[in-house]
Design a protein around this motif. Structure first.
Motif, mmCIF file in Angstrom:
data_model
loop_
_atom_site.group_PDB
_atom_site.id
_atom_site.type_symbol
_atom_site.label_atom_id
_atom_site.label_comp_id
_atom_site.label_asym_id
_atom_site.label_seq_id
_atom_site.Cartn_x
_atom_site.Cartn_y
_atom_site.Cartn_z
ATOM 1 N N PRO A 95 0.813 -1.231 0.000
ATOM 2 C CA PRO A 95 0.000 0.000 0.000
ATOM 3 C C PRO A 95 0.841 1.272 0.000
ATOM 4 C CG PRO A 95 -0.879 -1.602 1.562
ATOM 5 C CD PRO A 95 0.444 -2.120 1.122
ATOM 6 N N ARG A 96 1.961 1.260 0.680
ATOM 7 C CA ARG A 96 2.791 2.471 0.730
ATOM 8 C C ARG A 96 3.320 2.823 -0.650
ATOM 9 N NH1 ARG A 96 8.070 3.581 4.641
ATOM 10 N NH2 ARG A 96 8.496 5.711 3.850
ATOM 11 N N LEU A 97 3.908 1.822 -1.379
ATOM 12 C CA LEU A 97 4.390 2.109 -2.727
ATOM 13 C C LEU A 97 3.245 2.454 -3.666
ATOM 14 C CD1 LEU A 97 7.123 -0.651 -3.249
ATOM 15 C CD2 LEU A 97 7.445 1.805 -2.846
ATOM 16 N N ALA A 98 2.084 1.822 -3.479
ATOM 17 C CA ALA A 98 0.939 2.154 -4.320
ATOM 18 C C ALA A 98 0.493 3.594 -4.108
ATOM 19 C CB ALA A 98 -0.213 1.191 -4.023
ATOM 20 N N SER A 99 0.761 4.143 -2.896
ATOM 21 C CA SER A 99 0.356 5.526 -2.592
ATOM 22 C C SER A 99 1.369 6.533 -3.099
ATOM 23 C CB SER A 99 0.170 5.684 -1.091
ATOM 24 O OG SER A 99 -0.804 4.780 -0.610
ATOM 25 N N TYR A 100 2.645 6.187 -2.979
ATOM 26 C CA TYR A 100 3.678 7.187 -3.265
ATOM 27 C C TYR A 100 4.569 6.803 -4.449
ATOM 28 C CZ TYR A 100 2.279 8.546 1.426
ATOM 29 O OH TYR A 100 1.542 8.908 2.530
ATOM 30 N N GLY A 101 4.406 5.588 -4.990
ATOM 31 C CA GLY A 101 5.258 5.196 -6.116
ATOM 32 C C GLY A 101 4.829 5.797 -7.424
ATOM 33 N N ALA A 102 3.544 6.029 -7.598
ATOM 34 C CA ALA A 102 3.024 6.631 -8.826
ATOM 35 C C ALA A 102 1.825 7.479 -8.448
ATOM 36 C CB ALA A 102 2.609 5.547 -9.818
ATOM 37 N N SER A 103 1.640 8.513 -9.238
ATOM 38 C CA SER A 103 0.510 9.383 -8.944
ATOM 39 C C SER A 103 -0.814 8.671 -9.209
ATOM 40 C CB SER A 103 0.598 10.660 -9.794
ATOM 41 O OG SER A 103 0.590 10.327 -11.182
ATOM 42 N N VAL A 106 -3.158 2.901 -11.494
ATOM 43 C CA VAL A 106 -4.123 2.278 -12.396
ATOM 44 C C VAL A 106 -3.933 2.796 -13.825
ATOM 45 C CG1 VAL A 106 -6.567 2.003 -12.910
ATOM 46 C CG2 VAL A 106 -5.785 1.915 -10.542
ATOM 47 N N LEU A 107 -3.792 4.099 -13.963
ATOM 48 C CA LEU A 107 -3.552 4.669 -15.276
ATOM 49 C C LEU A 107 -2.210 4.216 -15.827
ATOM 50 C CD1 LEU A 107 -4.402 6.594 -17.550
ATOM 51 C CD2 LEU A 107 -3.328 8.467 -16.253
ATOM 52 N N ALA A 108 -1.213 4.160 -14.952
ATOM 53 C CA ALA A 108 0.118 3.737 -15.397
ATOM 54 C C ALA A 108 0.090 2.298 -15.915
ATOM 55 C CB ALA A 108 1.113 3.869 -14.244
ATOM 56 N N ILE A 109 -0.603 1.428 -15.207
ATOM 57 C CA ILE A 109 -0.690 0.031 -15.644
ATOM 58 C C ILE A 109 -1.444 -0.071 -16.968
ATOM 59 C CG2 ILE A 109 -1.711 -2.191 -15.074
ATOM 60 C CD1 ILE A 109 -1.139 -1.610 -12.154
ATOM 61 N N SER A 150 7.658 -1.457 -8.662
ATOM 62 C CA SER A 150 7.962 -0.180 -7.987
ATOM 63 C C SER A 150 6.701 0.601 -7.637
ATOM 64 C CB SER A 150 8.861 0.674 -8.882
ATOM 65 O OG SER A 150 8.231 0.938 -10.122
ATOM 66 N N TRP A 151 5.547 0.125 -8.084
ATOM 67 C CA TRP A 151 4.286 0.781 -7.766
ATOM 68 C C TRP A 151 3.526 0.035 -6.679
ATOM 69 C CZ3 TRP A 151 2.959 0.687 -13.653
ATOM 70 C CH2 TRP A 151 3.817 1.544 -14.337
ATOM 71 N N GLY A 152 4.124 -1.016 -6.134
ATOM 72 C CA GLY A 152 3.458 -1.799 -5.095
ATOM 73 C C GLY A 152 2.310 -2.641 -5.609
ATOM 74 N N VAL A 153 2.351 -2.969 -6.899
ATOM 75 C CA VAL A 153 1.261 -3.699 -7.540
ATOM 76 C C VAL A 153 1.808 -4.997 -8.128
ATOM 77 C CG1 VAL A 153 -0.475 -3.657 -9.373
ATOM 78 C CG2 VAL A 153 -0.020 -1.596 -8.025
ATOM 79 N N LYS A 154 1.039 -6.063 -8.011
ATOM 80 C CA LYS A 154 1.376 -7.349 -8.594
ATOM 81 C C LYS A 154 0.405 -7.636 -9.736
ATOM 82 C CE LYS A 154 3.073 -11.557 -8.969
ATOM 83 N NZ LYS A 154 4.439 -11.791 -9.490
ATOM 84 N N VAL A 155 0.946 -7.737 -10.967
ATOM 85 C CA VAL A 155 0.109 -8.064 -12.124
ATOM 86 C C VAL A 155 -0.056 -9.583 -12.174
ATOM 87 C CG1 VAL A 155 -0.121 -7.946 -14.625
ATOM 88 C CG2 VAL A 155 0.871 -6.019 -13.358
ATOM 89 N N LEU A 156 -1.280 -10.035 -12.101
ATOM 90 C CA LEU A 156 -1.556 -11.473 -12.024
ATOM 91 C C LEU A 156 -1.679 -12.111 -13.404
ATOM 92 C CD1 LEU A 156 -4.131 -11.352 -9.098
ATOM 93 C CD2 LEU A 156 -1.671 -11.814 -8.974
ATOM 94 N N ARG A 157 -2.496 -11.570 -14.274
ATOM 95 C CA ARG A 157 -2.651 -12.129 -15.616
ATOM 96 C C ARG A 157 -3.286 -11.094 -16.534
ATOM 97 N NH1 ARG A 157 -6.322 -14.339 -12.234
ATOM 98 N NH2 ARG A 157 -8.541 -14.310 -12.795
ATOM 99 N N TYR A 158 -3.125 -11.349 -17.816
ATOM 100 C CA TYR A 158 -3.698 -10.497 -18.852
ATOM 101 C C TYR A 158 -4.346 -11.398 -19.898
ATOM 102 C CZ TYR A 158 -4.085 -7.181 -22.705
ATOM 103 O OH TYR A 158 -4.565 -6.389 -23.725
#
Length: 319
Positions: A95-103, A106-109, A150-158
């Motif tokens: 959650p911390r990286l998700a808050s401060y790693g990118a503005s 969701v848009l970045a992903i 670096s955004w605190g997010v784990k991409v599971l599948r696409y």
């Protein structure tokens, strides 16, 4: 004046106390800032904060989140346009990286997913894009997961939801599919005719084999029958010869016994004379010409000769 002030103070205290308690839902994480700086990550449950000093700056959902990737046009390696859209599944793990790693992670992903997808499809030809959808999905997930760390997010599948080529390409593909189906139909029909001919030939061959085997068995049976018939005839003839020989031997024994009885010699003389005369009678009946010995009319001489043979045999038997 004191009562309104006391009431107001009580209301302020109640509000202050109410603001001091925060209840975080399950599978959520709240980021608390104290005087504008990161202070703590509130875990699910009841938590106490300091009003006016602590502030809940970000609220994150820790559950798996589906993200619809907008449709975009991609160019394949053989310069064919494809309308591609997909769906991405991710989860906030820090959650911390998700808050401060990118503005806006969701848009970045979303933007990174579109860029990566265009890059991957650009390295493939049109036919390969339909055949290697799983490989495309894995490549996009790998690229996104590396960047989203670096955004605190784990991409599971696409997952690619749809690949839409231009109408002209769709028409050509439909014609190709129709031609391929007709080809398979003709092949299947020819295979059926081929199998039918094979079955007919096999049936005829088996019928011929069975017929030849039947004829051979019939010939064997016939030859066995003929052989058995010959054996039976030979056995019958041998039995007849044996019976004739046995009868002859018995007749000879009877004649021999008759000779030894009184008057036997005279009876034999008479019998020989009768047969002698009968033989000459038969010769006369069967032809006009015949050869006779000089003394053919001398019956007594012939009888005497025959009787001498009988007497000799009798003497040999007695001695």
């Amino acid at each position: 004046m004191e009562m309104p002030f006391a009431l107001a103070l009580l209301i302020v205290v109640v509000i202050f106390i109410a603001q001091s308690f925060k209840i975080v839902p399950q599978q959520h994480a709240w980021i608390v800032e104290r005087l504008g700086r990161f202070h703590a990550v509130l875990s699910p449950g009841l938590t106490v904060v300091i009003p006016l000093i602590d502030r809940v700056a970000y609220k994150h959902i820790l559950k798996e989140i589906p993200l619809d990737i907008p449709s975009q046009v991609c160019i394949t390696r053989d310069n064919t346009q494809l309308q591609v859209d997909g769906i991405l599944y991710f989860q906030v793990v820090d959650p911390r990286l998700a808050s401060y790693g990118a503005s806006d992670y969701v848009l970045a992903i979303s933007q990174l997913a579109q860029t990566t997808l265009r890059s991957v499809i650009g390295r493939l030809e049109l036919d390969k894009t339909f055949e290697e959808r799983d490989e495309i999905n894995r490549t996009v997930v790998s690229a996104l997961d590396e960047a989203a760390t670096s955004w605190g997010v784990k991409v599971l599948r696409y997952e690619i939801k749809d690949l839409v080529p231009p109408q002209a390409i769709l028409h050509a593909m439909q014609q190709q599919i129709t031609a391929e189906r007709e080809k398979r139909g003709r092949i299947a029909q020819s295979e059926g005719v081929k199998q039918e001919q094979i079955n007919l030939a096999t049936g005829q061959r088996e019928a011929s084999i069975q017929k030849s085997q039947g004829d051979m068995q019939a010939n064997i049976n016939q030859s066995e029958g003929e052989r058995q018939a010959q054996i039976n005839r030979a056995t019958g003839e041998a039995e007849a010869l044996r019976l004739v020989a046995h009868a002859t031997a018995e007749a000879i024994q009877v004649v021999a016994k008759a000779i030894e009885t009184p008057g036997g010699i005279e009876a034999i003389n008479l019998k020989v004379a009768e047969q002698y005369v009968g033989a000459f009678s038969n010769i006369a009946k069967q032809g006009n010409t015949m050869l006779l010995p000089n003394n053919a009319a001398d019956v007594a001489s012939m009888v005497a000769t025959a009787m001498s043979v009988v007497q000799t045999a009798k003497k040999e038997k007695t001695t």
